[in-house]
Design a protein around this motif. Structure first.
Motif, PDB file in Angstrom:
ATOM      1  N   UNK A   1      31.287  37.612  43.670  1.00 33.71           N
ATOM      2  CA  UNK A   1      32.126  38.679  44.214  1.00 33.71           C
ATOM      3  C   UNK A   1      31.955  39.975  43.422  1.00 33.71           C
ATOM      4  N   UNK A   2      32.082  41.086  44.118  1.00 26.93           N
ATOM      5  CA  UNK A   2      32.072  42.386  43.468  1.00 26.93           C
ATOM      6  C   UNK A   2      33.480  42.797  43.050  1.00 26.93           C
ATOM      7  N   UNK A   3      33.605  43.354  41.854  1.00 28.65           N
ATOM      8  CA  UNK A   3      34.862  43.975  41.434  1.00 28.65           C
ATOM      9  C   UNK A   3      34.786  45.458  41.780  1.00 28.65           C
ATOM     10  N   UNK A   4      35.557  45.874  42.778  1.00 32.89           N
ATOM     11  CA  UNK A   4      35.509  47.279  43.206  1.00 32.89           C
ATOM     12  C   UNK A   4      36.388  48.156  42.321  1.00 32.89           C
ATOM     13  N   UNK A   5      37.531  47.622  41.949  1.00 30.41           N
ATOM     14  CA  UNK A   5      38.392  48.321  41.000  1.00 30.41           C
ATOM     15  C   UNK A   5      39.228  47.276  40.272  1.00 30.41           C
ATOM     16  N   UNK A   6      39.505  47.526  39.028  1.00 34.36           N
ATOM     17  CA  UNK A   6      40.218  46.552  38.236  1.00 34.36           C
ATOM     18  C   UNK A   6      41.157  47.260  37.275  1.00 34.36           C
ATOM     19  N   UNK A   7      42.356  46.741  37.156  1.00 31.80           N
ATOM     20  CA  UNK A   7      43.293  47.292  36.172  1.00 31.80           C
ATOM     21  C   UNK A   7      44.095  46.146  35.595  1.00 31.80           C
ATOM     22  N   UNK A   8      44.286  46.202  34.292  1.00 30.47           N
ATOM     23  CA  UNK A   8      45.125  45.195  33.649  1.00 30.47           C
ATOM     24  C   UNK A   8      46.177  45.893  32.808  1.00 30.47           C
ATOM     25  N   UNK A   9      47.201  45.136  32.478  1.00 28.57           N
ATOM     26  CA  UNK A   9      48.204  45.630  31.542  1.00 28.57           C
ATOM     27  C   UNK A   9      48.849  44.438  30.865  1.00 28.57           C
TER      28      UNK A   9
ATOM     29  N   UNK B   1      47.329  41.816  36.278  1.00 31.63           N
ATOM     30  CA  UNK B   1      45.981  42.259  36.653  1.00 31.63           C
ATOM     31  C   UNK B   1      45.901  42.432  38.165  1.00 31.63           C
ATOM     32  N   UNK B   2      45.361  43.560  38.543  1.00 35.48           N
ATOM     33  CA  UNK B   2      45.116  43.830  39.966  1.00 35.48           C
ATOM     34  C   UNK B   2      43.636  44.132  40.127  1.00 35.48           C
ATOM     35  N   UNK B   3      42.985  43.380  40.979  1.00 39.04           N
ATOM     36  CA  UNK B   3      41.538  43.524  41.139  1.00 39.04           C
ATOM     37  C   UNK B   3      41.191  43.640  42.619  1.00 39.04           C
ATOM     38  N   UNK B   4      40.469  44.678  42.960  1.00 39.00           N
ATOM     39  CA  UNK B   4      39.987  44.796  44.351  1.00 39.00           C
ATOM     40  C   UNK B   4      38.601  44.197  44.386  1.00 39.00           C
ATOM     41  N   UNK B   5      38.444  43.153  45.150  1.00 39.52           N
ATOM     42  CA  UNK B   5      37.158  42.452  45.185  1.00 39.52           C
ATOM     43  C   UNK B   5      36.582  42.464  46.585  1.00 39.52           C
ATOM     44  N   UNK B   6      35.268  42.392  46.649  1.00 40.52           N
ATOM     45  CA  UNK B   6      34.614  42.301  47.959  1.00 40.52           C
ATOM     46  C   UNK B   6      33.536  41.235  47.901  1.00 40.52           C
TER      47      UNK B   6
ATOM     48  N   UNK C   1      48.107  35.870  43.538  1.00 40.24           N
ATOM     49  CA  UNK C   1      48.158  36.227  44.965  1.00 40.24           C
ATOM     50  C   UNK C   1      46.820  36.824  45.387  1.00 40.24           C
ATOM     51  N   UNK C   2      46.409  36.494  46.574  1.00 43.11           N
ATOM     52  CA  UNK C   2      45.129  36.995  47.080  1.00 43.11           C
ATOM     53  C   UNK C   2      45.386  37.535  48.480  1.00 43.11           C
ATOM     54  N   UNK C   3      45.544  38.853  48.577  1.00 43.41           N
ATOM     55  CA  UNK C   3      45.909  39.467  49.857  1.00 43.41           C
ATOM     56  C   UNK C   3      44.717  40.161  50.485  1.00 43.41           C
ATOM     57  N   UNK C   4      44.470  39.849  51.714  1.00 40.34           N
ATOM     58  CA  UNK C   4      43.435  40.570  52.438  1.00 40.34           C
ATOM     59  C   UNK C   4      43.836  42.044  52.499  1.00 40.34           C
ATOM     60  N   UNK C   5      42.870  42.925  52.322  1.00 41.82           N
ATOM     61  CA  UNK C   5      43.163  44.349  52.420  1.00 41.82           C
ATOM     62  C   UNK C   5      43.359  44.692  53.898  1.00 41.82           C
TER      63      UNK C   5
ATOM     64  N   UNK D   1      31.346  41.460  55.071  1.00 40.82           N
ATOM     65  CA  UNK D   1      31.959  41.653  53.738  1.00 40.82           C
ATOM     66  C   UNK D   1      33.441  42.009  53.881  1.00 40.82           C
ATOM     67  N   UNK D   2      34.252  41.222  53.229  1.00 40.76           N
ATOM     68  CA  UNK D   2      35.681  41.460  53.277  1.00 40.76           C
ATOM     69  C   UNK D   2      36.162  42.032  51.949  1.00 40.76           C
ATOM     70  N   UNK D   3      37.307  42.673  52.005  1.00 41.83           N
ATOM     71  CA  UNK D   3      37.941  43.144  50.778  1.00 41.83           C
ATOM     72  C   UNK D   3      39.289  42.460  50.597  1.00 41.83           C
ATOM     73  N   UNK D   4      39.537  42.027  49.365  1.00 38.89           N
ATOM     74  CA  UNK D   4      40.806  41.404  49.019  1.00 38.89           C
ATOM     75  C   UNK D   4      41.387  42.089  47.797  1.00 38.89           C
ATOM     76  N   UNK D   5      42.716  41.972  47.675  1.00 34.63           N
ATOM     77  CA  UNK D   5      43.378  42.389  46.440  1.00 34.63           C
ATOM     78  C   UNK D   5      43.855  41.126  45.732  1.00 34.63           C
ATOM     79  N   UNK D   6      43.370  40.927  44.528  1.00 34.57           N
ATOM     80  CA  UNK D   6      43.788  39.791  43.711  1.00 34.57           C
ATOM     81  C   UNK D   6      44.839  40.270  42.711  1.00 34.57           C
TER      82      UNK D   6
END
Lengths: 277, 277, 277, 277
Positions: free
Chosen positions: A29-37, A47-52, A75-79, A1-6
Motif C-alpha cells: 500500500x502507498x502512504x499518501x499522507x501520515x500524521x502521528x501524535x 495515527x492517521x494515515x491516508x493509504x491507497x 478504524x479503516x474508513x473508505x474515503x 485503486x481505492x483510498x482509505x483512511x486508517x
C-alpha cells in the motif's frame, strides 16, 4: 485503486510506527499522507494515515491487530461521503450556510435529512430538495420527544449528526446513542459564557472579542471535547444584538470547519480533548 | 539519554516510513514525535523525527543512507542551543524583542554577537553582555563592506544569521556563503509592497490590513522562501507612521515565530517554498 | 500652539455637541479630532476632542461647565507624557517589552520607577537607568506590605500604574487609592479561566485558542472593565507550558495596546465597561 | 419620528462641527450617533450623523448648505432599505451567502434582481423568489454586452450593485454609469496577486496567509478604493484548490462586511481610499 483512511489510537509503545508501516508495506500500500501524535501526559498514540492501493479490508485489520497492543482502536474508513442528519430549531444562518456549501460541492457528505422541532425551516430545506421532518416538542415530556427524534434519526443511519442551532438540551440517553457522532456549535468562546444567551452575558461583561466553539456533545452541557474555535473583535458600540449578528459569522465558519474535519476523519477524542491530525 | 532531531528530505518512494522506522527500531530508539509530508506536485518526501536513546550518530546515518534513495538529504542534529549572529542597522524594536526573549530563556540559542553597520544599537546590546561590533559601510564599496562582515560573522561560526532590520541589500556572494541560514524580516505582507518603505506604499493604497513576512534570504530581494507571516488591522485614521508603529508589533512576533521554528529544526526548504513540520 | 485632550462624560441631552462646539469655537480653538458616543442603554454621552490653539484652561473649563448638565465630568489634559509607575514580581516578558518600547520612543510616558516584591528584575530595570525598588512581602501582613507599596508609589505621583505581571492580589484599600489608574494584564481571555494558572486550566479544557485581557483593576479580582483583548491559536501538541509561552506574546501585545490607549486618554469607564474613543 | 443619515464631506474649516450642530439643534433634531474625521494630509472633513426627529429634508439641506463651504457634498438619506442588483457568473458561494443572509433579515436591502452572464445560478436564485436574468456574452462584443447589462440593471434603479464573483472585466463606460455604487470582491489580499487566478499565484509563492478584498470598482482593474479585507492562515499542505476553498470563506465574510457598510451609509471615498465612519 481505492483510498482509505486508517485511524489508530492506542497506548504508546516502542516500534509502533515501524510495525504499522511494515504491515502497510507488506500489503503493497502507498502512504499518501501520515500524521502521528503521542500525548506526553497520557502516553497515548494517535495515527492517521491516508493509504491507497488494492485493499483487502479484513486482512489488513487482522494484520494490524496482530502487531498492535491489546485494546488498540483501529478504524479503516473508505474515503467516501458520509451520511449526515442535521437537527435545527428556528435559526437559519448555520443551516443555510451548510446548504450553500452542500450544493457548492464543498462538503464530502450526503445530507440525508433535516429534522426540526419547529416548522420554521421547512421551506428553506425543501428548496434544496432535502427531506425535512418536524417533530414538535410541544406538550411532550423531554424523553418522549427524544424517543421520536431518535426513531426518525435512525431511519437515515447517519455517521454524523450536526446540531445546527438545535436549541434543546439533550439527555444522556440521547447522547449515549451516538458516541462521538454529534457535533454542536456553541455561540460563545467556551468556557466563557456557558449557558443561556452568551451574547447578552458578553455584552454585560464588556468584552472586546466574542467567539464560537464547535464541540462533540457529551453528557455535560457545553463541556464536550472542543474541535474548533474562532473569534471576532467587537467594541462598545455593539449592542448584544450586534454581537449576536457578528457572532453568527463566526458560528458559521467554526461549525463548517469542524464539520469538514469530521468528514475527513481527522478528529480523535481522548478524555475531554481532541487530537486533530 | 540524548535527544536528536532527524531530518530527511528525498524523493518519495514506497516503504520510506517503513524503512526509516525499521532502522530506528533496530537501533533501539524512541520516536518522541514524528511528522511527514509528501508534496503531491513534486513527489518530494519530508520527515522530521524527534528521537531519544543512546545514539551512535555515524552508525545511524550510515544505516539510514543504506535504506534511502540516492541523493537523499539526511540531517541528525542534537537537540541543543544553536549559535546565532544578529545583524542590525539602527532600529531597535526587533533586536530588543529578541534580547528580552533571550534573557527570558525563551530562545534555544546562544547569541554570540550582534553586528551593526551603525553604532546606534551598541549601547542596547552591551546592556545584555553580548559583544557588539560596528562595521560601518561609509565610503566603502558594497563588496568590500560585505567582506568585512563575512570575516566578522565567520569568527562566530553561526548556525543561524538573523537580519533584525538590517537595512542593506546583500549580494549573491554573501547569500551563497550561508545557504538556508539567513533569516530576514520584511516589513510587509509579501508579495505586496516589495521594496522600499512598504508602510508608505500601504498607506497610499489605502489598505485595511498590514503585515510582515519572515523569510530565508536568497539572491532575489524579498523573494526568498516564506517561513511565517502575520497581519494587523488598520483604518483610515492611520498615517503611514501609525502603520509603521502597528507593523512593528507584527514584525516582532513574525520574526520571533520564524526564528523559533529554525531553532527547533522545523523548516524544510524546497524550491522557493517551505515545509514546516 | 498647544494641544489638549478634552474628555466629557455626562447624561445625554439635546444640543450637547452644539453647546460644546460653540464654546470651542468661541474660544477660537481648532478641533483636530473628535469622537462621540451615546450609550443607548444608559443614555450616557462620551466625547473625546483633540483641540489646539491658545488655551486658557480655567476659562475653558468654566465655560464648558456652564453649558453642560450638572454632574458632568469634564477633563482637559495637556497632550503630554504621563508619569507612570510599573509594579512587577518575577516574570520579565511584559516588563521587558515595555522597556524596549520605552527606549524606542513608542510610549508617550515617563517611567518614573519600577517596584517589585522580589529582587529578580532589578538587574533588567537598572540596565535602562530606571529606579528599581524592592519591597519584599515576606513575613508581612498583606495590608502592611501594601502600605509600604503605596508610600513608595506615591513618591512618584503616577498618573498610571501598570501591573506588569504583579502577582499579588490587591486589597480594596489599595485599589480605591488609585481609581481608574491601575492597569492589569490577565493571562487569559476573560471571563474564561478566572483565577490561578489559566494556562493549566486552558490546557485541561482542551481549548483551541488562548488569549489575554488588559483591564482596569477594581475591587473584584479579574472583574474590572476590559480595555483590550487578543488571542492566539493553539492545538493538541501544546503542553500548558507551550500555551504559556504562546500566551506571553499575546500578553505583551494586549498590555501595550491598552497602555497606549490610556496614555492617549482614549478610555472612558462606565459601570464595568469601557468606551474607547 | 424618522431617522436619517446625514453625510457631509468638505474642506476642513474652523467651526464646522459647531455650524452643523447649530443647524441640527435649531431644527430640533436628535443626534443619535455622530462620527467625524479630518484627514490631516488633504485637510478633508468627513462627518456621518444619524439624526432623528421631524425632518423637513429640503429645509435642512438648504440650511446646511448655507453654513458649509462652497463645494461641500451633503447627503441626507432616509434610514431605509436600499435597492440592490447582484451580478454573477457561475460561482455560487458569495451569492449563496448573500441570499441566506437576505432571508435571515440580516441585510437592510431589497435584492431586486440577480443578473448573470451564464444560466448556472438561475436555479439557486429562483429558489429565493428573486428574478434572475441571463444575458449571455457569447459571440458578442464587450461593449454590446455591457449595453444590454446596463439596460437590464437600470430597470431596477439600484442604489448598490454587487459583483458577487462576476468574472468579466468592466469597461470605463460601464463603471462611469455607476460612480461609487459598484462593490466587488477580489479573491486576494490586494495589492498582492493582482489579476488572474490569485490562488495559483499565492500557492506558487508559498505564502502562509491568503486573503480577500472588497472594493469599489473604478476604471483600473483591482485598483479601486478598498473597503474591507480579511485573511486566513494556510500552510504547505494546501494545494491551490485548498487555498481557493479556504479563501471562499474569507471572500464571503469580506464581501458581506463591506456590503453592510454600504447599506449603512458608512463609507466615504476620497481619492483612491475610503473613510469608514
Amino acid at each position: 485503486m481505492e483510498e482509505y483512511i486508517l485511524l489508530i489510537d492506542t497506548e504508546d509503545a516502542k516500534g509502533l510506527v515501524y510495525n504499522i508501516s511494515k504491515v502497510l508495506f507488506a500489503n503493497n500500500l502507498n502512504i499518501e499522507r501520515n500524521a502521528e501524535y503521542v500525548d506526553p501526559e497520557t502516553n497515548k498514540f494517535f495515527m492517521r494515515t491516508r493509504i491507497s492501493g488494492n485493499i483487502s479490508k479484513d486482512i489488513l485489520l487482522k494484520e494490524l491487530k496482530e502487531v498492535l497492543p491489546q485494546g488498540s482502536r483501529i478504524r479503516l474508513n473508505k474515503k467516501a461521503k458520509k451520511d449526515v442528519v442535521i437537527l435545527v430549531t428556528k435559526e437559519s444562518h448555520v443551516l443555510g450556510d451548510l446548504l450553500i456549501r452542500y450544493i457548492d460541492g464543498e462538503l464530502n457528505a450526503n445530507i440525508k435529512a433535516v429534522i426540526g422541532n419547529h416548522e420554521h425551516l421547512r421551506d428553506l430545506v425543501e428548496k434544496f430538495n432535502i427531506p425535512f421532518t418536524c417533530i414538535s416538542a410541544e406538550g411532550m415530556e423531554r424523553e418522549a420527544h427524544e424517543d421520536l427524534m431518535i426513531e426518525e434519526i435512525n431511519k437515515y443511519e447517519p455517521e454524523v449528526i450536526v446540531l445546527a442551532k438545535y436549541m434543546r438540551i439533550l439527555t444522556p440517553k440521547f447522547v449515549q446513542q451516538y458516541p462521538q457522532k454529534v457535533l454542536n456549535i456553541h455561540h460563545s468562546f467556551l468556557p466563557a459564557f456557558i449557558g443561556a444567551n452568551p451574547y447578552k452575558q458578553a455584552h454585560e461583561r464588556g468584552v472586546k472579542i466574542i467567539g464560537a466553539t464547535a464541540h462533540y456533545v457529551t453528557d455535560d452541557l457545553d463541556e464536550g471535547p472542543i474541535i474548533s474555535q474562532d473569534v471576532v473583535a467587537v467594541d462598545h458600540t455593539f449592542s448584544w444584538q450586534d454581537m449576536r449578528k457578528a457572532g453568527r459569522n463566526v458560528e458559521k465558519i467554526v461549525l463548517s470547519n469542524a464539520f469538514q474535519l469530521l468528514l475527513e476523519d481527522r478528529v480523535f477524542v481522548y478524555g475531554n480533548k481532541t487530537v486533530i491530525l
